[in-house]
Motif scaffolding. Sequence first.
Motif, PDB file in Angstrom:
ATOM      1  N   GLU A  32     105.579  -9.614 -43.324  1.00  0.00           N
ATOM      2  CA  GLU A  32     104.174  -9.912 -43.063  1.00  0.00           C
ATOM      3  C   GLU A  32     103.975  -9.598 -41.515  1.00  0.00           C
ATOM      4  N   LYS A  33     104.743  -9.352 -40.627  1.00  0.00           N
ATOM      5  CA  LYS A  33     104.449  -9.094 -39.138  1.00  0.00           C
ATOM      6  C   LYS A  33     105.795  -8.290 -38.805  1.00  0.00           C
ATOM      7  N   ILE A  34     105.487  -7.363 -37.740  1.00  0.00           N
ATOM      8  CA  ILE A  34     106.485  -6.584 -37.308  1.00  0.00           C
ATOM      9  C   ILE A  34     106.066  -6.644 -35.627  1.00  0.00           C
ATOM     10  N   CYS A  35     107.193  -7.178 -34.904  1.00  0.00           N
ATOM     11  CA  CYS A  35     107.007  -7.316 -33.602  1.00  0.00           C
ATOM     12  C   CYS A  35     107.752  -6.058 -32.948  1.00  0.00           C
ATOM     13  N   ILE A  36     107.018  -5.543 -32.093  1.00  0.00           N
ATOM     14  CA  ILE A  36     107.243  -4.085 -31.521  1.00  0.00           C
ATOM     15  C   ILE A  36     107.669  -4.319 -30.141  1.00  0.00           C
ATOM     16  N   GLU A  37     108.897  -3.768 -29.803  1.00  0.00           N
ATOM     17  CA  GLU A  37     109.228  -3.859 -28.411  1.00  0.00           C
ATOM     18  C   GLU A  37     108.774  -2.633 -27.668  1.00  0.00           C
ATOM     19  N   GLU A  38     107.874  -3.096 -26.734  1.00  0.00           N
ATOM     20  CA  GLU A  38     107.120  -2.009 -25.858  1.00  0.00           C
ATOM     21  C   GLU A  38     108.228  -1.029 -25.139  1.00  0.00           C
ATOM     22  N   ASN A  39     108.144   0.106 -25.039  1.00  0.00           N
ATOM     23  CA  ASN A  39     109.241   1.036 -24.441  1.00  0.00           C
ATOM     24  C   ASN A  39     108.242   1.651 -23.401  1.00  0.00           C
ATOM     25  N   PRO A  40     108.442   1.453 -21.986  1.00  0.00           N
ATOM     26  CA  PRO A  40     107.775   1.793 -20.958  1.00  0.00           C
ATOM     27  C   PRO A  40     107.800   3.346 -20.562  1.00  0.00           C
ATOM     28  N   LYS A  41     109.431   3.946 -21.228  1.00  0.00           N
ATOM     29  CA  LYS A  41     109.770   5.138 -20.734  1.00  0.00           C
ATOM     30  C   LYS A  41     108.896   6.281 -21.646  1.00  0.00           C
ATOM     31  N   VAL A  42     108.211   5.852 -22.844  1.00  0.00           N
ATOM     32  CA  VAL A  42     107.440   6.735 -23.621  1.00  0.00           C
ATOM     33  C   VAL A  42     106.064   6.829 -22.847  1.00  0.00           C
ATOM     34  N   ILE A  43     105.894   8.480 -22.714  1.00  0.00           N
ATOM     35  CA  ILE A  43     104.597   8.632 -22.065  1.00  0.00           C
ATOM     36  C   ILE A  43     103.734   9.342 -22.808  1.00  0.00           C
ATOM     37  N   VAL A  44     103.969   9.193 -24.344  1.00  0.00           N
ATOM     38  CA  VAL A  44     103.035   9.624 -25.374  1.00  0.00           C
ATOM     39  C   VAL A  44     101.946   8.497 -25.375  1.00  0.00           C
ATOM     40  N   GLY A  45     100.861   8.759 -24.700  1.00  0.00           N
ATOM     41  CA  GLY A  45      99.723   7.574 -24.337  1.00  0.00           C
ATOM     42  C   GLY A  45      99.451   6.885 -25.384  1.00  0.00           C
ATOM     43  N   ASP A  46      99.266   7.564 -26.522  1.00  0.00           N
ATOM     44  CA  ASP A  46      98.400   6.783 -27.776  1.00  0.00           C
ATOM     45  C   ASP A  46      99.621   6.470 -28.619  1.00  0.00           C
ATOM     46  N   PHE A  47     100.956   6.635 -28.571  1.00  0.00           N
ATOM     47  CA  PHE A  47     102.000   6.601 -29.622  1.00  0.00           C
ATOM     48  C   PHE A  47     102.107   5.136 -29.872  1.00  0.00           C
ATOM     49  N   LEU A  48     102.228   4.189 -29.361  1.00  0.00           N
ATOM     50  CA  LEU A  48     102.092   2.658 -29.548  1.00  0.00           C
ATOM     51  C   LEU A  48     100.955   2.060 -30.400  1.00  0.00           C
ATOM     52  N   SER A  49      99.866   2.647 -30.053  1.00  0.00           N
ATOM     53  CA  SER A  49      98.419   2.258 -30.568  1.00  0.00           C
ATOM     54  C   SER A  49      98.374   2.868 -32.132  1.00  0.00           C
ATOM     55  N   VAL A  50      99.003   4.027 -31.983  1.00  0.00           N
ATOM     56  CA  VAL A  50      98.835   4.895 -33.334  1.00  0.00           C
ATOM     57  C   VAL A  50      99.866   4.131 -34.050  1.00  0.00           C
ATOM     58  N   VAL A  51     100.941   4.069 -33.895  1.00  0.00           N
ATOM     59  CA  VAL A  51     102.011   3.205 -35.096  1.00  0.00           C
ATOM     60  C   VAL A  51     101.658   1.783 -35.233  1.00  0.00           C
ATOM     61  N   ARG A  52     101.064   1.025 -34.306  1.00  0.00           N
ATOM     62  CA  ARG A  52     100.471  -0.222 -34.686  1.00  0.00           C
ATOM     63  C   ARG A  52      99.408  -0.213 -35.669  1.00  0.00           C
ATOM     64  N   ASN A  53      98.303   0.519 -35.355  1.00  0.00           N
ATOM     65  CA  ASN A  53      97.317   0.577 -36.213  1.00  0.00           C
ATOM     66  C   ASN A  53      97.708   1.402 -37.710  1.00  0.00           C
ATOM     67  N   GLU A  71     109.621 -15.825 -30.741  1.00  0.00           N
ATOM     68  CA  GLU A  71     110.004 -16.824 -31.802  1.00  0.00           C
ATOM     69  C   GLU A  71     109.260 -16.189 -32.939  1.00  0.00           C
ATOM     70  N   GLY A  72     109.681 -16.513 -34.093  1.00  0.00           N
ATOM     71  CA  GLY A  72     109.143 -16.150 -35.656  1.00  0.00           C
ATOM     72  C   GLY A  72     109.232 -14.816 -35.766  1.00  0.00           C
ATOM     73  N   CYS A  73     109.920 -13.912 -35.022  1.00  0.00           N
ATOM     74  CA  CYS A  73     109.663 -12.321 -35.288  1.00  0.00           C
ATOM     75  C   CYS A  73     111.027 -11.929 -36.365  1.00  0.00           C
ATOM     76  N   GLU A  74     110.712 -12.032 -37.398  1.00  0.00           N
ATOM     77  CA  GLU A  74     111.794 -11.807 -38.312  1.00  0.00           C
ATOM     78  C   GLU A  74     112.055 -10.188 -38.581  1.00  0.00           C
ATOM     79  N   TYR A  75     111.041  -9.557 -38.424  1.00  0.00           N
ATOM     80  CA  TYR A  75     111.141  -7.932 -38.317  1.00  0.00           C
ATOM     81  C   TYR A  75     110.835  -7.461 -36.902  1.00  0.00           C
ATOM     82  N   THR A  76     111.640  -6.569 -36.289  1.00  0.00           N
ATOM     83  CA  THR A  76     111.380  -6.091 -34.915  1.00  0.00           C
ATOM     84  C   THR A  76     111.496  -4.516 -34.995  1.00  0.00           C
ATOM     85  N   MET A  77     110.611  -3.714 -34.275  1.00  0.00           N
ATOM     86  CA  MET A  77     110.732  -2.169 -34.184  1.00  0.00           C
ATOM     87  C   MET A  77     110.958  -1.984 -32.753  1.00  0.00           C
ATOM     88  N   THR A  78     111.710  -0.895 -32.482  1.00  0.00           N
ATOM     89  CA  THR A  78     111.951  -0.173 -31.352  1.00  0.00           C
ATOM     90  C   THR A  78     111.495   1.275 -31.494  1.00  0.00           C
TER      91      THR A  78
END
Length: 140
Positions: A32-53, A71-78
């Motif tokens: 129902e929810k995926i928590c995504i760990e932000e990776n500050p080393k990624v320089i593809v500017g729109d990558f995180l927003s594209v994946v989230r969307n 808390e409550g993040c059963e699913y995580t993504m890196t």
Amino acid sequence: MKKIILISSLAFLATACTSIQVQPIKSGLNPEKICIEENPKVIVGDFLSVVRNRIEYHGIDTEVYENDIPEGCEYTMTYTALKNWDLGTYMHHAELRLERNGRRVGYAEYHLNGKGGLSLLKWQGTKTKMDPVVDELLGK
């Protein structure tokens, strides 16, 4: 005959093999929810927003976090994504790792073999490259 060989050679050089490898989540898993760990080393500017969307397109909420898993993040993504330069920058490699309570339940990789070679498709946007990868990862 020389013309055919020349045309065939140019066509071969102009195409790049895109390698997409996905281990989708099992059909019984319905996050129902995926928590995504932000990776500050990624320089593809729109990558995180594209994946989230794209995840949210499938009716799954997302939350981005920086350090500790909320808390409550059963699913995580890196993730990771790499850019290359050839008359301009473009994404040539990306990986998504999906875990449920610390155990990997899905993996996806997008890779341009030879960093795209002479193919003009290497400059396609992040959305064009990643939407089908996210869809396959989520089993959609």
